[in-house]
Design a protein around this motif. Sequence first.
Motif, PDB file in Angstrom:
ATOM      1  N   GLN A   1      -6.191   3.874  -4.372  1.00 45.74           N
ATOM      2  CA  GLN A   1      -5.186   4.474  -3.497  1.00 45.74           C
ATOM      3  C   GLN A   1      -5.121   5.991  -3.679  1.00 45.74           C
ATOM      4  O   GLN A   1      -5.051   6.729  -2.699  1.00 45.74           O
ATOM      5  CB  GLN A   1      -3.813   3.852  -3.744  1.00 45.74           C
ATOM      6  CG  GLN A   1      -3.702   2.444  -3.208  1.00 45.74           C
ATOM      7  CD  GLN A   1      -2.327   1.853  -3.395  1.00 45.74           C
ATOM      8  OE1 GLN A   1      -1.563   2.266  -4.269  1.00 45.74           O
ATOM      9  NE2 GLN A   1      -2.006   0.866  -2.577  1.00 45.74           N
ATOM     10  N   ILE A   2      -5.159   6.458  -4.906  1.00 46.37           N
ATOM     11  CA  ILE A   2      -5.108   7.904  -5.169  1.00 46.37           C
ATOM     12  C   ILE A   2      -6.316   8.599  -4.548  1.00 46.37           C
ATOM     13  O   ILE A   2      -6.181   9.646  -3.903  1.00 46.37           O
ATOM     14  CB  ILE A   2      -4.993   8.183  -6.683  1.00 46.37           C
ATOM     15  CG1 ILE A   2      -3.613   7.735  -7.176  1.00 46.37           C
ATOM     16  CG2 ILE A   2      -5.247   9.655  -6.990  1.00 46.37           C
ATOM     17  CD1 ILE A   2      -3.486   7.664  -8.680  1.00 46.37           C
TER      18      ILE A   2
ATOM     19  N   GLY B   1       0.827  -1.191   0.000  1.00 41.89           N
ATOM     20  CA  GLY B   1       0.000   0.000   0.000  1.00 41.89           C
ATOM     21  C   GLY B   1       0.861   1.239   0.000  1.00 41.89           C
ATOM     22  O   GLY B   1       1.999   1.211  -0.469  1.00 41.89           O
ATOM     23  N   VAL B   2       0.319   2.315   0.541  1.00 44.86           N
ATOM     24  CA  VAL B   2       1.040   3.585   0.559  1.00 44.86           C
ATOM     25  C   VAL B   2       1.221   4.077   1.992  1.00 44.86           C
ATOM     26  O   VAL B   2       0.452   3.727   2.890  1.00 44.86           O
ATOM     27  CB  VAL B   2       0.342   4.665  -0.297  1.00 44.86           C
ATOM     28  CG1 VAL B   2       0.293   4.257  -1.755  1.00 44.86           C
ATOM     29  CG2 VAL B   2      -1.047   4.964   0.204  1.00 44.86           C
TER      30      VAL B   2
ATOM     31  N   GLY C   1      -3.913   0.339   2.592  1.00 46.85           N
ATOM     32  CA  GLY C   1      -3.739  -0.999   2.048  1.00 46.85           C
ATOM     33  C   GLY C   1      -3.722  -1.018   0.531  1.00 46.85           C
ATOM     34  O   GLY C   1      -3.594   0.024  -0.116  1.00 46.85           O
ATOM     35  N   PRO C   2      -3.887  -2.205  -0.041  1.00 43.50           N
ATOM     36  CA  PRO C   2      -3.711  -2.391  -1.474  1.00 43.50           C
ATOM     37  C   PRO C   2      -4.866  -1.885  -2.340  1.00 43.50           C
ATOM     38  O   PRO C   2      -4.670  -1.595  -3.511  1.00 43.50           O
ATOM     39  CB  PRO C   2      -3.579  -3.903  -1.608  1.00 43.50           C
ATOM     40  CG  PRO C   2      -4.350  -4.446  -0.447  1.00 43.50           C
ATOM     41  CD  PRO C   2      -4.129  -3.459   0.665  1.00 43.50           C
TER      42      PRO C   2
ATOM     43  N   TYR D   1       1.252  12.005   0.608  1.00 45.48           N
ATOM     44  CA  TYR D   1       1.908  10.779   0.155  1.00 45.48           C
ATOM     45  C   TYR D   1       3.409  10.868   0.442  1.00 45.48           C
ATOM     46  O   TYR D   1       4.053  11.854   0.096  1.00 45.48           O
ATOM     47  CB  TYR D   1       1.666  10.602  -1.343  1.00 45.48           C
ATOM     48  CG  TYR D   1       2.452   9.477  -1.958  1.00 45.48           C
ATOM     49  CD1 TYR D   1       1.995   8.167  -1.872  1.00 45.48           C
ATOM     50  CD2 TYR D   1       3.642   9.721  -2.625  1.00 45.48           C
ATOM     51  CE1 TYR D   1       2.716   7.133  -2.437  1.00 45.48           C
ATOM     52  CE2 TYR D   1       4.367   8.693  -3.193  1.00 45.48           C
ATOM     53  CZ  TYR D   1       3.899   7.404  -3.094  1.00 45.48           C
ATOM     54  OH  TYR D   1       4.617   6.374  -3.646  1.00 45.48           O
ATOM     55  N   LEU D   2       3.954   9.826   1.071  1.00 41.28           N
ATOM     56  CA  LEU D   2       5.392   9.755   1.340  1.00 41.28           C
ATOM     57  C   LEU D   2       6.083   8.662   0.544  1.00 41.28           C
ATOM     58  O   LEU D   2       7.271   8.761   0.253  1.00 41.28           O
ATOM     59  CB  LEU D   2       5.649   9.509   2.832  1.00 41.28           C
ATOM     60  CG  LEU D   2       5.137  10.571   3.801  1.00 41.28           C
ATOM     61  CD1 LEU D   2       5.395  10.137   5.238  1.00 41.28           C
ATOM     62  CD2 LEU D   2       5.773  11.916   3.511  1.00 41.28           C
ATOM     63  N   GLY D   3       5.346   7.600   0.226  1.00 42.83           N
ATOM     64  CA  GLY D   3       5.940   6.485  -0.498  1.00 42.83           C
ATOM     65  C   GLY D   3       5.079   5.244  -0.390  1.00 42.83           C
ATOM     66  O   GLY D   3       3.908   5.313  -0.017  1.00 42.83           O
ATOM     67  N   ASP D   4       5.673   4.108  -0.705  1.00 43.76           N
ATOM     68  CA  ASP D   4       4.963   2.828  -0.753  1.00 43.76           C
ATOM     69  C   ASP D   4       5.538   1.842   0.259  1.00 43.76           C
ATOM     70  O   ASP D   4       6.682   1.977   0.688  1.00 43.76           O
ATOM     71  CB  ASP D   4       5.084   2.205  -2.145  1.00 43.76           C
ATOM     72  CG  ASP D   4       4.315   2.953  -3.211  1.00 43.76           C
ATOM     73  OD1 ASP D   4       3.564   3.882  -2.876  1.00 43.76           O
ATOM     74  OD2 ASP D   4       4.470   2.602  -4.393  1.00 43.76           O
TER      75      ASP D   4
END
Length: 168
Positions: free
Chosen positions: A64-65, A27-28, A45-46, A81-84
């Motif tokens: 997710q977006i 996820g993110v 999550g995914p 958002y920081l990453g995955d």
Amino acid sequence: MRLWIAEPVLDEITRLADAFAPLETGGVLVGWRSGGDRVVAAALGPGPRALHGHHMFIPHDAWQIAAIDRLFALSGGDLDYLGDWHTHPDGIAAMSALDRKTLRKLGRKTADAVMAIAAPEQGRWRLAAWRQPRGGWLDRPEAEGCEMVPFAPGAQAADWARLAHVLE
């Protein structure tokens, strides 16, 4: 870079890793930037249409977006958002060649993008993380390991972690 990660985020990543094992999931990571450090307040999550395999994971990007956008709005712009993150249920908490390529790609769009990988170690999930420094046109720096710092969040950060769980 230090990656400060709220304990409820670690719990959520563990919950999702257990739910999908032996398949990969991910996820993110959302939170905020604090100088050169990153503070992870929630893990998404995914998504409902994600694809999970033994050695691959493809997130439901549109979901997710939309979830990141909702968290950004609900937090008054505090969460971003920081990453995955993803799991290696049959491996180790280390980046594969594909992970490195993916992080480089993320780093072109997000300053100091972060990738965290969870893998089983001695009966529990171990999380490791890296950041991708931004380079110039010809300069392609390698990913660097992050120091992971778990913390007990204050009330507001704990609320964001619970909110992210509700978005699932």
